[in-house]
Design a protein around this motif. Structure first.
Motif, PDB file in Angstrom:
ATOM      1  N   SER A 135       0.788  -1.238   0.000  1.00 25.78           N
ATOM      2  CA  SER A 135       0.000   0.000   0.000  1.00 25.78           C
ATOM      3  C   SER A 135       0.823   1.293   0.000  1.00 25.78           C
ATOM      4  O   SER A 135       0.373   2.283  -0.593  1.00 25.78           O
ATOM      5  N   PHE A 143       3.158   2.245  -1.791  1.00 27.72           N
ATOM      6  CA  PHE A 143       3.493   2.659  -3.157  1.00 27.72           C
ATOM      7  C   PHE A 143       2.393   3.506  -3.778  1.00 27.72           C
ATOM      8  O   PHE A 143       2.647   4.309  -4.682  1.00 27.72           O
ATOM      9  N   PHE A 144       1.151   3.358  -3.294  1.00 31.98           N
ATOM     10  CA  PHE A 144       0.022   4.076  -3.880  1.00 31.98           C
ATOM     11  C   PHE A 144      -0.246   5.406  -3.189  1.00 31.98           C
ATOM     12  O   PHE A 144      -1.235   6.075  -3.504  1.00 31.98           O
ATOM     13  N   ILE A 145       0.595   5.779  -2.241  1.00 34.03           N
ATOM     14  CA  ILE A 145       0.464   7.073  -1.578  1.00 34.03           C
ATOM     15  C   ILE A 145       1.226   8.120  -2.379  1.00 34.03           C
ATOM     16  O   ILE A 145       2.357   7.888  -2.816  1.00 34.03           O
ATOM     17  N   MET A 146       0.612   9.286  -2.570  1.00 37.26           N
ATOM     18  CA  MET A 146       1.274  10.344  -3.333  1.00 37.26           C
ATOM     19  C   MET A 146       2.555  10.789  -2.631  1.00 37.26           C
ATOM     20  O   MET A 146       2.610  10.817  -1.398  1.00 37.26           O
ATOM     21  N   SER A 183       3.192  11.322   1.382  1.00 37.18           N
ATOM     22  CA  SER A 183       4.188  10.493   2.067  1.00 37.18           C
ATOM     23  C   SER A 183       5.211  11.358   2.805  1.00 37.18           C
ATOM     24  O   SER A 183       5.547  11.092   3.964  1.00 37.18           O
ATOM     25  N   GLN A 238       8.614   4.364   0.101  1.00 33.49           N
ATOM     26  CA  GLN A 238       7.588   4.422  -0.930  1.00 33.49           C
ATOM     27  C   GLN A 238       7.876   3.483  -2.100  1.00 33.49           C
ATOM     28  O   GLN A 238       6.942   2.942  -2.704  1.00 33.49           O
ATOM     29  N   TRP A 239       9.148   3.264  -2.436  1.00 33.47           N
ATOM     30  CA  TRP A 239       9.485   2.451  -3.602  1.00 33.47           C
ATOM     31  C   TRP A 239       9.764   0.998  -3.270  1.00 33.47           C
ATOM     32  O   TRP A 239       9.774   0.145  -4.161  1.00 33.47           O
ATOM     33  N   PHE A 285       6.996  -1.316  -4.457  1.00 34.30           N
ATOM     34  CA  PHE A 285       7.002  -1.569  -5.899  1.00 34.30           C
ATOM     35  C   PHE A 285       7.910  -2.749  -6.226  1.00 34.30           C
ATOM     36  O   PHE A 285       7.535  -3.649  -6.997  1.00 34.30           O
TER      37      PHE A 285
END
Length: 295
Positions: A115, A117-120, A124, A170-171, A174
């Protein structure tokens, strides 16, 4: 024979006519901004001095290439991209192996792990700045306080490390998503045969799982590196490139030149340099991925 050739020709022309509008629009979409960037990079053009634009030749490039800020920004970009890639690939591989195992609540755990990864990026960065790394009200300050340790002002004491943590957080999902998907195609019979031959978990990981993930890891590196070269939002929201130039990467340096110093010519020259570097990296990565796909 001629009828077949004529049919192929007509079919090819019809297909080309259908593709032409999309290809033309794509070329316009790409070439006009690139052409304008090249044009402005050869101009002495400052927004604070309207009407005084003039041809500058290679002056913008000469000034930029002799500016220590450019080399500092390129070094910061290299450290940032390399660190996030290392964390994403290593952490994503280990988490993919972990989430491949059967355990209670695995489906929910996978969704929670992916989840972030889908946060702007701006959201973030704000979450980490105000809720996690805040020296007074942050979760990390509360955690260090449990052990009687002083709170750390992360963005002042460790600015680049803070940006690396935010971007990697964040990455990493992915990389986990791609590698976990690739791991689904691993033959269970091959793993079971290795275990029957006496191979332990470490040997199975290094000699079966890791070679199987080689192509997927190459794809993760290629995609992430292209996007990591343009990191901006996390830096803008948290440190604004500081303290000094400690977290100023190439993308943020171009922003400073264009919108803070109003030097459109210098910013365009920086953009051209960034385009050249990005294409060099892309060519190298595409060849690496193609080589892995051929094996």
């Amino acid at each position: 024979m001629s009828t077949r050739a004529s049919g192929r020709t007509v079919g090819g022309l019809r297909s080309l006519s259908l593709q032409a509008p999309a290809v033309t629009l794509l070329l316009i979409w790409m070439l006009i901004p690139l052409g304008m960037t090249l044009w402005f990079s050869f101009q002495r053009y400052n927004l604070l001095m309207p009407g005084m634009e003039q041809f500058a030749g290679l002056e913008n490039y000469r000034y930029l290439l002799t500016d220590p800020a450019l080399w500092s920004a390129m070094g910061t970009t290299l450290v940032l991209v390399g660190s996030v890639l290392a964390i994403s690939v290593i952490g994503g591989t280990l988490l993919a192996v972990l989430y491949q195992q059967e355990f209670f609540g695995r489906g929910i755990a996978r969704v929670l792990a992916i989840s972030p990864f889908f946060i702007m990026p701006t959201v973030s960065a704000l979450v980490w700045k105000n809720m996690m790394m805040h020296p007074v009200n942050g979760v990390l300050a509360w955690f260090t306080g449990l052990f009687g340790l002083p709170a750390i002002d992360w963005f002042s004491s460790y600015p680049l490390l803070s940006i690396i943590v935010i971007v990697a957080w964040q990455w990493l999902p992915f990389a986990l998503l791609i590698l976990l998907t690739a791991l689904q195609s691993l033959d269970d019979d091959q793993v079971e045969a290795a275990r029957m031959d006496g191979a332990g978990p470490v040997a199975v990981f290094f000699f079966i799982t890791l070679p199987h993930l080689k192509r997927a890891i190459s794809v993760v590196i290629m995609i992430q590196m292209i996007f990591l070269l343009t990191i901006f939002a996390e830096i803008f929201v948290t440190t604004s490139g500081g303290p000094g130039l400690a977290t100023t990467n190439l993308a943020y340096l171009i922003y400073i030149r264009a919108l803070l110093e109003f030097d459109v010519g210098g910013a365009s020259a920086g953009g051209v340099i960034a385009i050249v570097l990005a294409n060099i990296v892309a060519i190298f990565l595409i060849r690496m991925v193609a080589r892995n796909l051929e094996e």
